[in-house]
Design a protein around this motif. Structure first.
Motif, PDB file in Angstrom:
ATOM      1  N   MET A   1       0.763  -1.304   0.219  1.00  0.00           N
ATOM      2  CA  MET A   1      -0.128  -0.034  -0.196  1.00  0.00           C
ATOM      3  C   MET A   1       0.850   1.239   0.050  1.00  0.00           C
ATOM      4  O   MET A   1       1.905   1.413   0.494  1.00  0.00           O
ATOM      5  CB  MET A   1      -0.956  -0.004   1.271  1.00  0.00           C
ATOM      6  CG  MET A   1      -1.592   1.302   1.247  1.00  0.00           C
ATOM      7  SD  MET A   1      -2.800   1.134   2.741  1.00  0.00           S
ATOM      8  CE  MET A   1      -4.477   1.978   2.097  1.00  0.00           C
ATOM      9  N   GLN A   2       0.448   2.287  -0.778  1.00  0.00           N
ATOM     10  CA  GLN A   2       1.171   3.547  -0.887  1.00  0.00           C
ATOM     11  C   GLN A   2       1.145   4.192   0.353  1.00  0.00           C
ATOM     12  O   GLN A   2       0.133   4.345   1.190  1.00  0.00           O
ATOM     13  CB  GLN A   2       0.690   4.386  -1.840  1.00  0.00           C
ATOM     14  CG  GLN A   2       1.651   5.464  -2.097  1.00  0.00           C
ATOM     15  CD  GLN A   2       0.842   6.400  -3.349  1.00  0.00           C
ATOM     16  OE1 GLN A   2      -0.533   6.509  -3.621  1.00  0.00           O
ATOM     17  NE2 GLN A   2       1.800   6.940  -4.180  1.00  0.00           N
ATOM     18  N   GLU A   3       2.212   4.707   0.943  1.00  0.00           N
ATOM     19  CA  GLU A   3       2.265   5.455   1.943  1.00  0.00           C
ATOM     20  C   GLU A   3       1.747   7.009   1.850  1.00  0.00           C
ATOM     21  O   GLU A   3       2.183   7.741   1.012  1.00  0.00           O
ATOM     22  CB  GLU A   3       3.824   5.780   2.597  1.00  0.00           C
ATOM     23  CG  GLU A   3       3.788   6.417   3.998  1.00  0.00           C
ATOM     24  CD  GLU A   3       5.409   6.480   4.348  1.00  0.00           C
ATOM     25  OE1 GLU A   3       5.933   7.174   5.074  1.00  0.00           O
ATOM     26  OE2 GLU A   3       6.169   5.256   4.034  1.00  0.00           O
ATOM     27  N   LEU A   4       0.692   7.477   2.535  1.00  0.00           N
ATOM     28  CA  LEU A   4      -0.186   8.629   2.310  1.00  0.00           C
ATOM     29  C   LEU A   4       0.298   9.761   3.184  1.00  0.00           C
ATOM     30  O   LEU A   4      -0.025  10.951   3.185  1.00  0.00           O
ATOM     31  CB  LEU A   4      -1.588   8.433   2.384  1.00  0.00           C
ATOM     32  CG  LEU A   4      -2.119   7.378   1.253  1.00  0.00           C
ATOM     33  CD1 LEU A   4      -3.569   7.127   1.166  1.00  0.00           C
ATOM     34  CD2 LEU A   4      -1.777   7.919  -0.109  1.00  0.00           C
ATOM     35  N   SER A   5       0.671   9.274   4.300  1.00  0.00           N
ATOM     36  CA  SER A   5       1.249  10.091   5.416  1.00  0.00           C
ATOM     37  C   SER A   5       2.494   9.910   6.064  1.00  0.00           C
ATOM     38  O   SER A   5       2.583   8.818   6.513  1.00  0.00           O
ATOM     39  CB  SER A   5       0.208  10.250   6.427  1.00  0.00           C
ATOM     40  OG  SER A   5       0.570  11.031   7.645  1.00  0.00           O
ATOM     41  N   ARG A   6       3.273  10.696   5.776  1.00  0.00           N
ATOM     42  CA  ARG A   6       4.872  10.706   6.350  1.00  0.00           C
ATOM     43  C   ARG A   6       5.296  12.048   6.785  1.00  0.00           C
ATOM     44  O   ARG A   6       4.959  12.984   6.062  1.00  0.00           O
ATOM     45  CB  ARG A   6       5.614   9.966   5.634  1.00  0.00           C
ATOM     46  CG  ARG A   6       6.139  10.451   4.243  1.00  0.00           C
ATOM     47  CD  ARG A   6       6.882   9.557   3.453  1.00  0.00           C
ATOM     48  NE  ARG A   6       6.828  10.038   2.274  1.00  0.00           N
ATOM     49  CZ  ARG A   6       8.011  10.578   1.564  1.00  0.00           C
ATOM     50  NH1 ARG A   6       9.227  10.177   2.151  1.00  0.00           N
ATOM     51  NH2 ARG A   6       7.981  10.916   0.225  1.00  0.00           N
ATOM     52  N   LYS A   7       6.311  11.924   7.715  1.00  0.00           N
ATOM     53  CA  LYS A   7       6.938  13.368   7.897  1.00  0.00           C
ATOM     54  C   LYS A   7       8.189  13.591   7.093  1.00  0.00           C
ATOM     55  O   LYS A   7       8.902  12.706   6.986  1.00  0.00           O
ATOM     56  CB  LYS A   7       7.620  13.071   9.375  1.00  0.00           C
ATOM     57  CG  LYS A   7       8.190  14.372   9.906  1.00  0.00           C
ATOM     58  CD  LYS A   7       8.548  14.096  11.548  1.00  0.00           C
ATOM     59  CE  LYS A   7       9.296  15.382  12.043  1.00  0.00           C
ATOM     60  NZ  LYS A   7       9.799  15.471  13.357  1.00  0.00           N
ATOM     61  N   LEU A   8       8.206  14.681   6.565  1.00  0.00           N
ATOM     62  CA  LEU A   8       8.967  15.219   5.456  1.00  0.00           C
ATOM     63  C   LEU A   8      10.182  15.930   6.015  1.00  0.00           C
ATOM     64  O   LEU A   8      11.108  15.900   5.657  1.00  0.00           O
ATOM     65  CB  LEU A   8       8.299  15.905   4.514  1.00  0.00           C
ATOM     66  CG  LEU A   8       7.262  15.240   3.744  1.00  0.00           C
ATOM     67  CD1 LEU A   8       6.768  16.191   2.670  1.00  0.00           C
ATOM     68  CD2 LEU A   8       7.792  13.945   2.863  1.00  0.00           C
ATOM     69  N   GLY A   9       9.771  16.708   7.301  1.00  0.00           N
ATOM     70  CA  GLY A   9      10.790  17.527   7.998  1.00  0.00           C
ATOM     71  C   GLY A   9      10.275  18.140   9.224  1.00  0.00           C
ATOM     72  O   GLY A   9       9.087  17.849   9.747  1.00  0.00           O
ATOM     73  N   ALA A  10      11.042  19.074   9.454  1.00  0.00           N
ATOM     74  CA  ALA A  10      10.693  19.620  10.958  1.00  0.00           C
ATOM     75  C   ALA A  10      11.249  21.324  10.709  1.00  0.00           C
ATOM     76  O   ALA A  10      12.176  21.546  10.006  1.00  0.00           O
ATOM     77  CB  ALA A  10      11.261  18.853  12.229  1.00  0.00           C
ATOM     78  N   MET A  11      10.522  22.049  11.604  1.00  0.00           N
ATOM     79  CA  MET A  11      11.002  23.392  11.336  1.00  0.00           C
ATOM     80  C   MET A  11      10.778  24.050  12.891  1.00  0.00           C
ATOM     81  O   MET A  11       9.811  23.786  13.652  1.00  0.00           O
ATOM     82  CB  MET A  11       9.980  24.135  10.534  1.00  0.00           C
ATOM     83  CG  MET A  11      10.405  25.642  10.491  1.00  0.00           C
ATOM     84  SD  MET A  11       9.334  26.597   9.321  1.00  0.00           S
ATOM     85  CE  MET A  11       8.549  27.625  10.458  1.00  0.00           C
ATOM     86  N   GLU A  12      11.538  24.535  13.513  1.00  0.00           N
ATOM     87  CA  GLU A  12      11.653  25.335  14.767  1.00  0.00           C
ATOM     88  C   GLU A  12      11.064  26.653  14.465  1.00  0.00           C
ATOM     89  O   GLU A  12      11.476  27.311  13.612  1.00  0.00           O
ATOM     90  CB  GLU A  12      13.237  25.451  15.399  1.00  0.00           C
ATOM     91  CG  GLU A  12      13.680  23.758  15.771  1.00  0.00           C
ATOM     92  CD  GLU A  12      14.922  24.047  16.590  1.00  0.00           C
ATOM     93  OE1 GLU A  12      15.113  25.126  17.253  1.00  0.00           O
ATOM     94  OE2 GLU A  12      15.695  23.219  16.307  1.00  0.00           O
ATOM     95  N   PHE A  13      10.417  27.120  15.603  1.00  0.00           N
ATOM     96  CA  PHE A  13       9.622  28.627  15.465  1.00  0.00           C
ATOM     97  C   PHE A  13      10.789  29.517  15.907  1.00  0.00           C
ATOM     98  O   PHE A  13      11.260  29.130  17.153  1.00  0.00           O
ATOM     99  CB  PHE A  13       8.576  28.554  16.395  1.00  0.00           C
ATOM    100  CG  PHE A  13       7.756  29.731  16.314  1.00  0.00           C
ATOM    101  CD1 PHE A  13       7.409  30.426  15.681  1.00  0.00           C
ATOM    102  CD2 PHE A  13       7.999  30.496  17.925  1.00  0.00           C
ATOM    103  CE1 PHE A  13       6.764  31.805  15.728  1.00  0.00           C
ATOM    104  CE2 PHE A  13       7.466  31.863  18.025  1.00  0.00           C
ATOM    105  CZ  PHE A  13       6.748  32.135  16.903  1.00  0.00           C
ATOM    106  N   ASP A  14      11.147  30.409  15.336  1.00  0.00           N
ATOM    107  CA  ASP A  14      12.152  31.194  15.437  1.00  0.00           C
ATOM    108  C   ASP A  14      11.646  32.519  15.952  1.00  0.00           C
ATOM    109  O   ASP A  14      12.513  33.431  16.659  1.00  0.00           O
ATOM    110  CB  ASP A  14      13.374  31.514  14.492  1.00  0.00           C
ATOM    111  CG  ASP A  14      12.378  31.824  13.130  1.00  0.00           C
ATOM    112  OD1 ASP A  14      11.374  32.520  13.270  1.00  0.00           O
ATOM    113  OD2 ASP A  14      13.288  32.220  12.275  1.00  0.00           O
ATOM    114  N   GLY A  15      10.248  32.903  15.982  1.00  0.00           N
ATOM    115  CA  GLY A  15       9.850  34.151  16.436  1.00  0.00           C
ATOM    116  C   GLY A  15       9.789  35.252  15.454  1.00  0.00           C
ATOM    117  O   GLY A  15       9.814  36.278  15.771  1.00  0.00           O
ATOM    118  N   LEU A  16      10.680  35.070  14.385  1.00  0.00           N
ATOM    119  CA  LEU A  16      10.833  36.060  13.520  1.00  0.00           C
ATOM    120  C   LEU A  16       9.408  36.928  12.876  1.00  0.00           C
ATOM    121  O   LEU A  16       9.296  38.079  12.681  1.00  0.00           O
ATOM    122  CB  LEU A  16      11.700  35.569  12.165  1.00  0.00           C
ATOM    123  CG  LEU A  16      12.061  36.887  11.046  1.00  0.00           C
ATOM    124  CD1 LEU A  16      12.672  37.975  11.808  1.00  0.00           C
ATOM    125  CD2 LEU A  16      12.801  36.206   9.969  1.00  0.00           C
TER     126      LEU A  16
END
Length: 135
Positions: A1-16
């Motif tokens: 079965m094809q993977e429909l949901s996966r984590k591609l990356g992460a981003m930290e909140f820098d407050g800019l």
């Protein structure tokens, strides 16, 4: 079965970015090469040269004019989107925020320089608004 949901990356909140109005807009620009290599950080406020249209860190003094030529003027213009290495060989094409709402405590300018009310007014004319983030 094809993977429909996966984590591609992460981003930290820098407050800019401190608000959604005005909406942020991204454009391009050219940072002038340096005499010594440096890394410009995300959130650096850049000023545009009236003579060559290139970008310099806000607070940088234009070089003394050659005899018979008008002095250059650097006008606050945009905010750098990503950390960027600027070398000594070539100018660097970069992505910049041309509009948006930014936390003034997260912005970076030249050493020994503080953003003035005139700078804030000039940035506002480009729809760049400075507003402290809620804490």
């Amino acid at each position: 079965m094809q993977e429909l949901s996966r984590k591609l990356g992460a981003m930290e909140f820098d407050g800019l970015i401190s608000g959604i109005t005005p909406p942020k807009q991204v454009g391009g620009g050219t940072i002038a090469k340096l005499t010594e290599s440096a890394v410009y950080k995300r959130g650096t406020v850049l000023a545009r040269s009236a003579q060559d249209g290139k970008l310099y860190i806000l607070g940088t003094e234009p070089p003394a004019p050659e005899s018979g030529k008008a002095a250059d003027v650097y006008t606050p213009d945009c905010v750098l989107c990503d950390d960027t290495e600027v070398g000594t060989e070539e100018d660097v094409e970069v992505c910049v925020y041309t509009a948006g709402c930014f936390d003034p405590d997260k912005l970076i300018v030249a050493e020994e320089y503080a953003i003035t009310q005139a700078d804030i007014d000039e940035l506002r004319s480009y729809s760049i608004v400075l507003k402290a983030a809620a804490k």
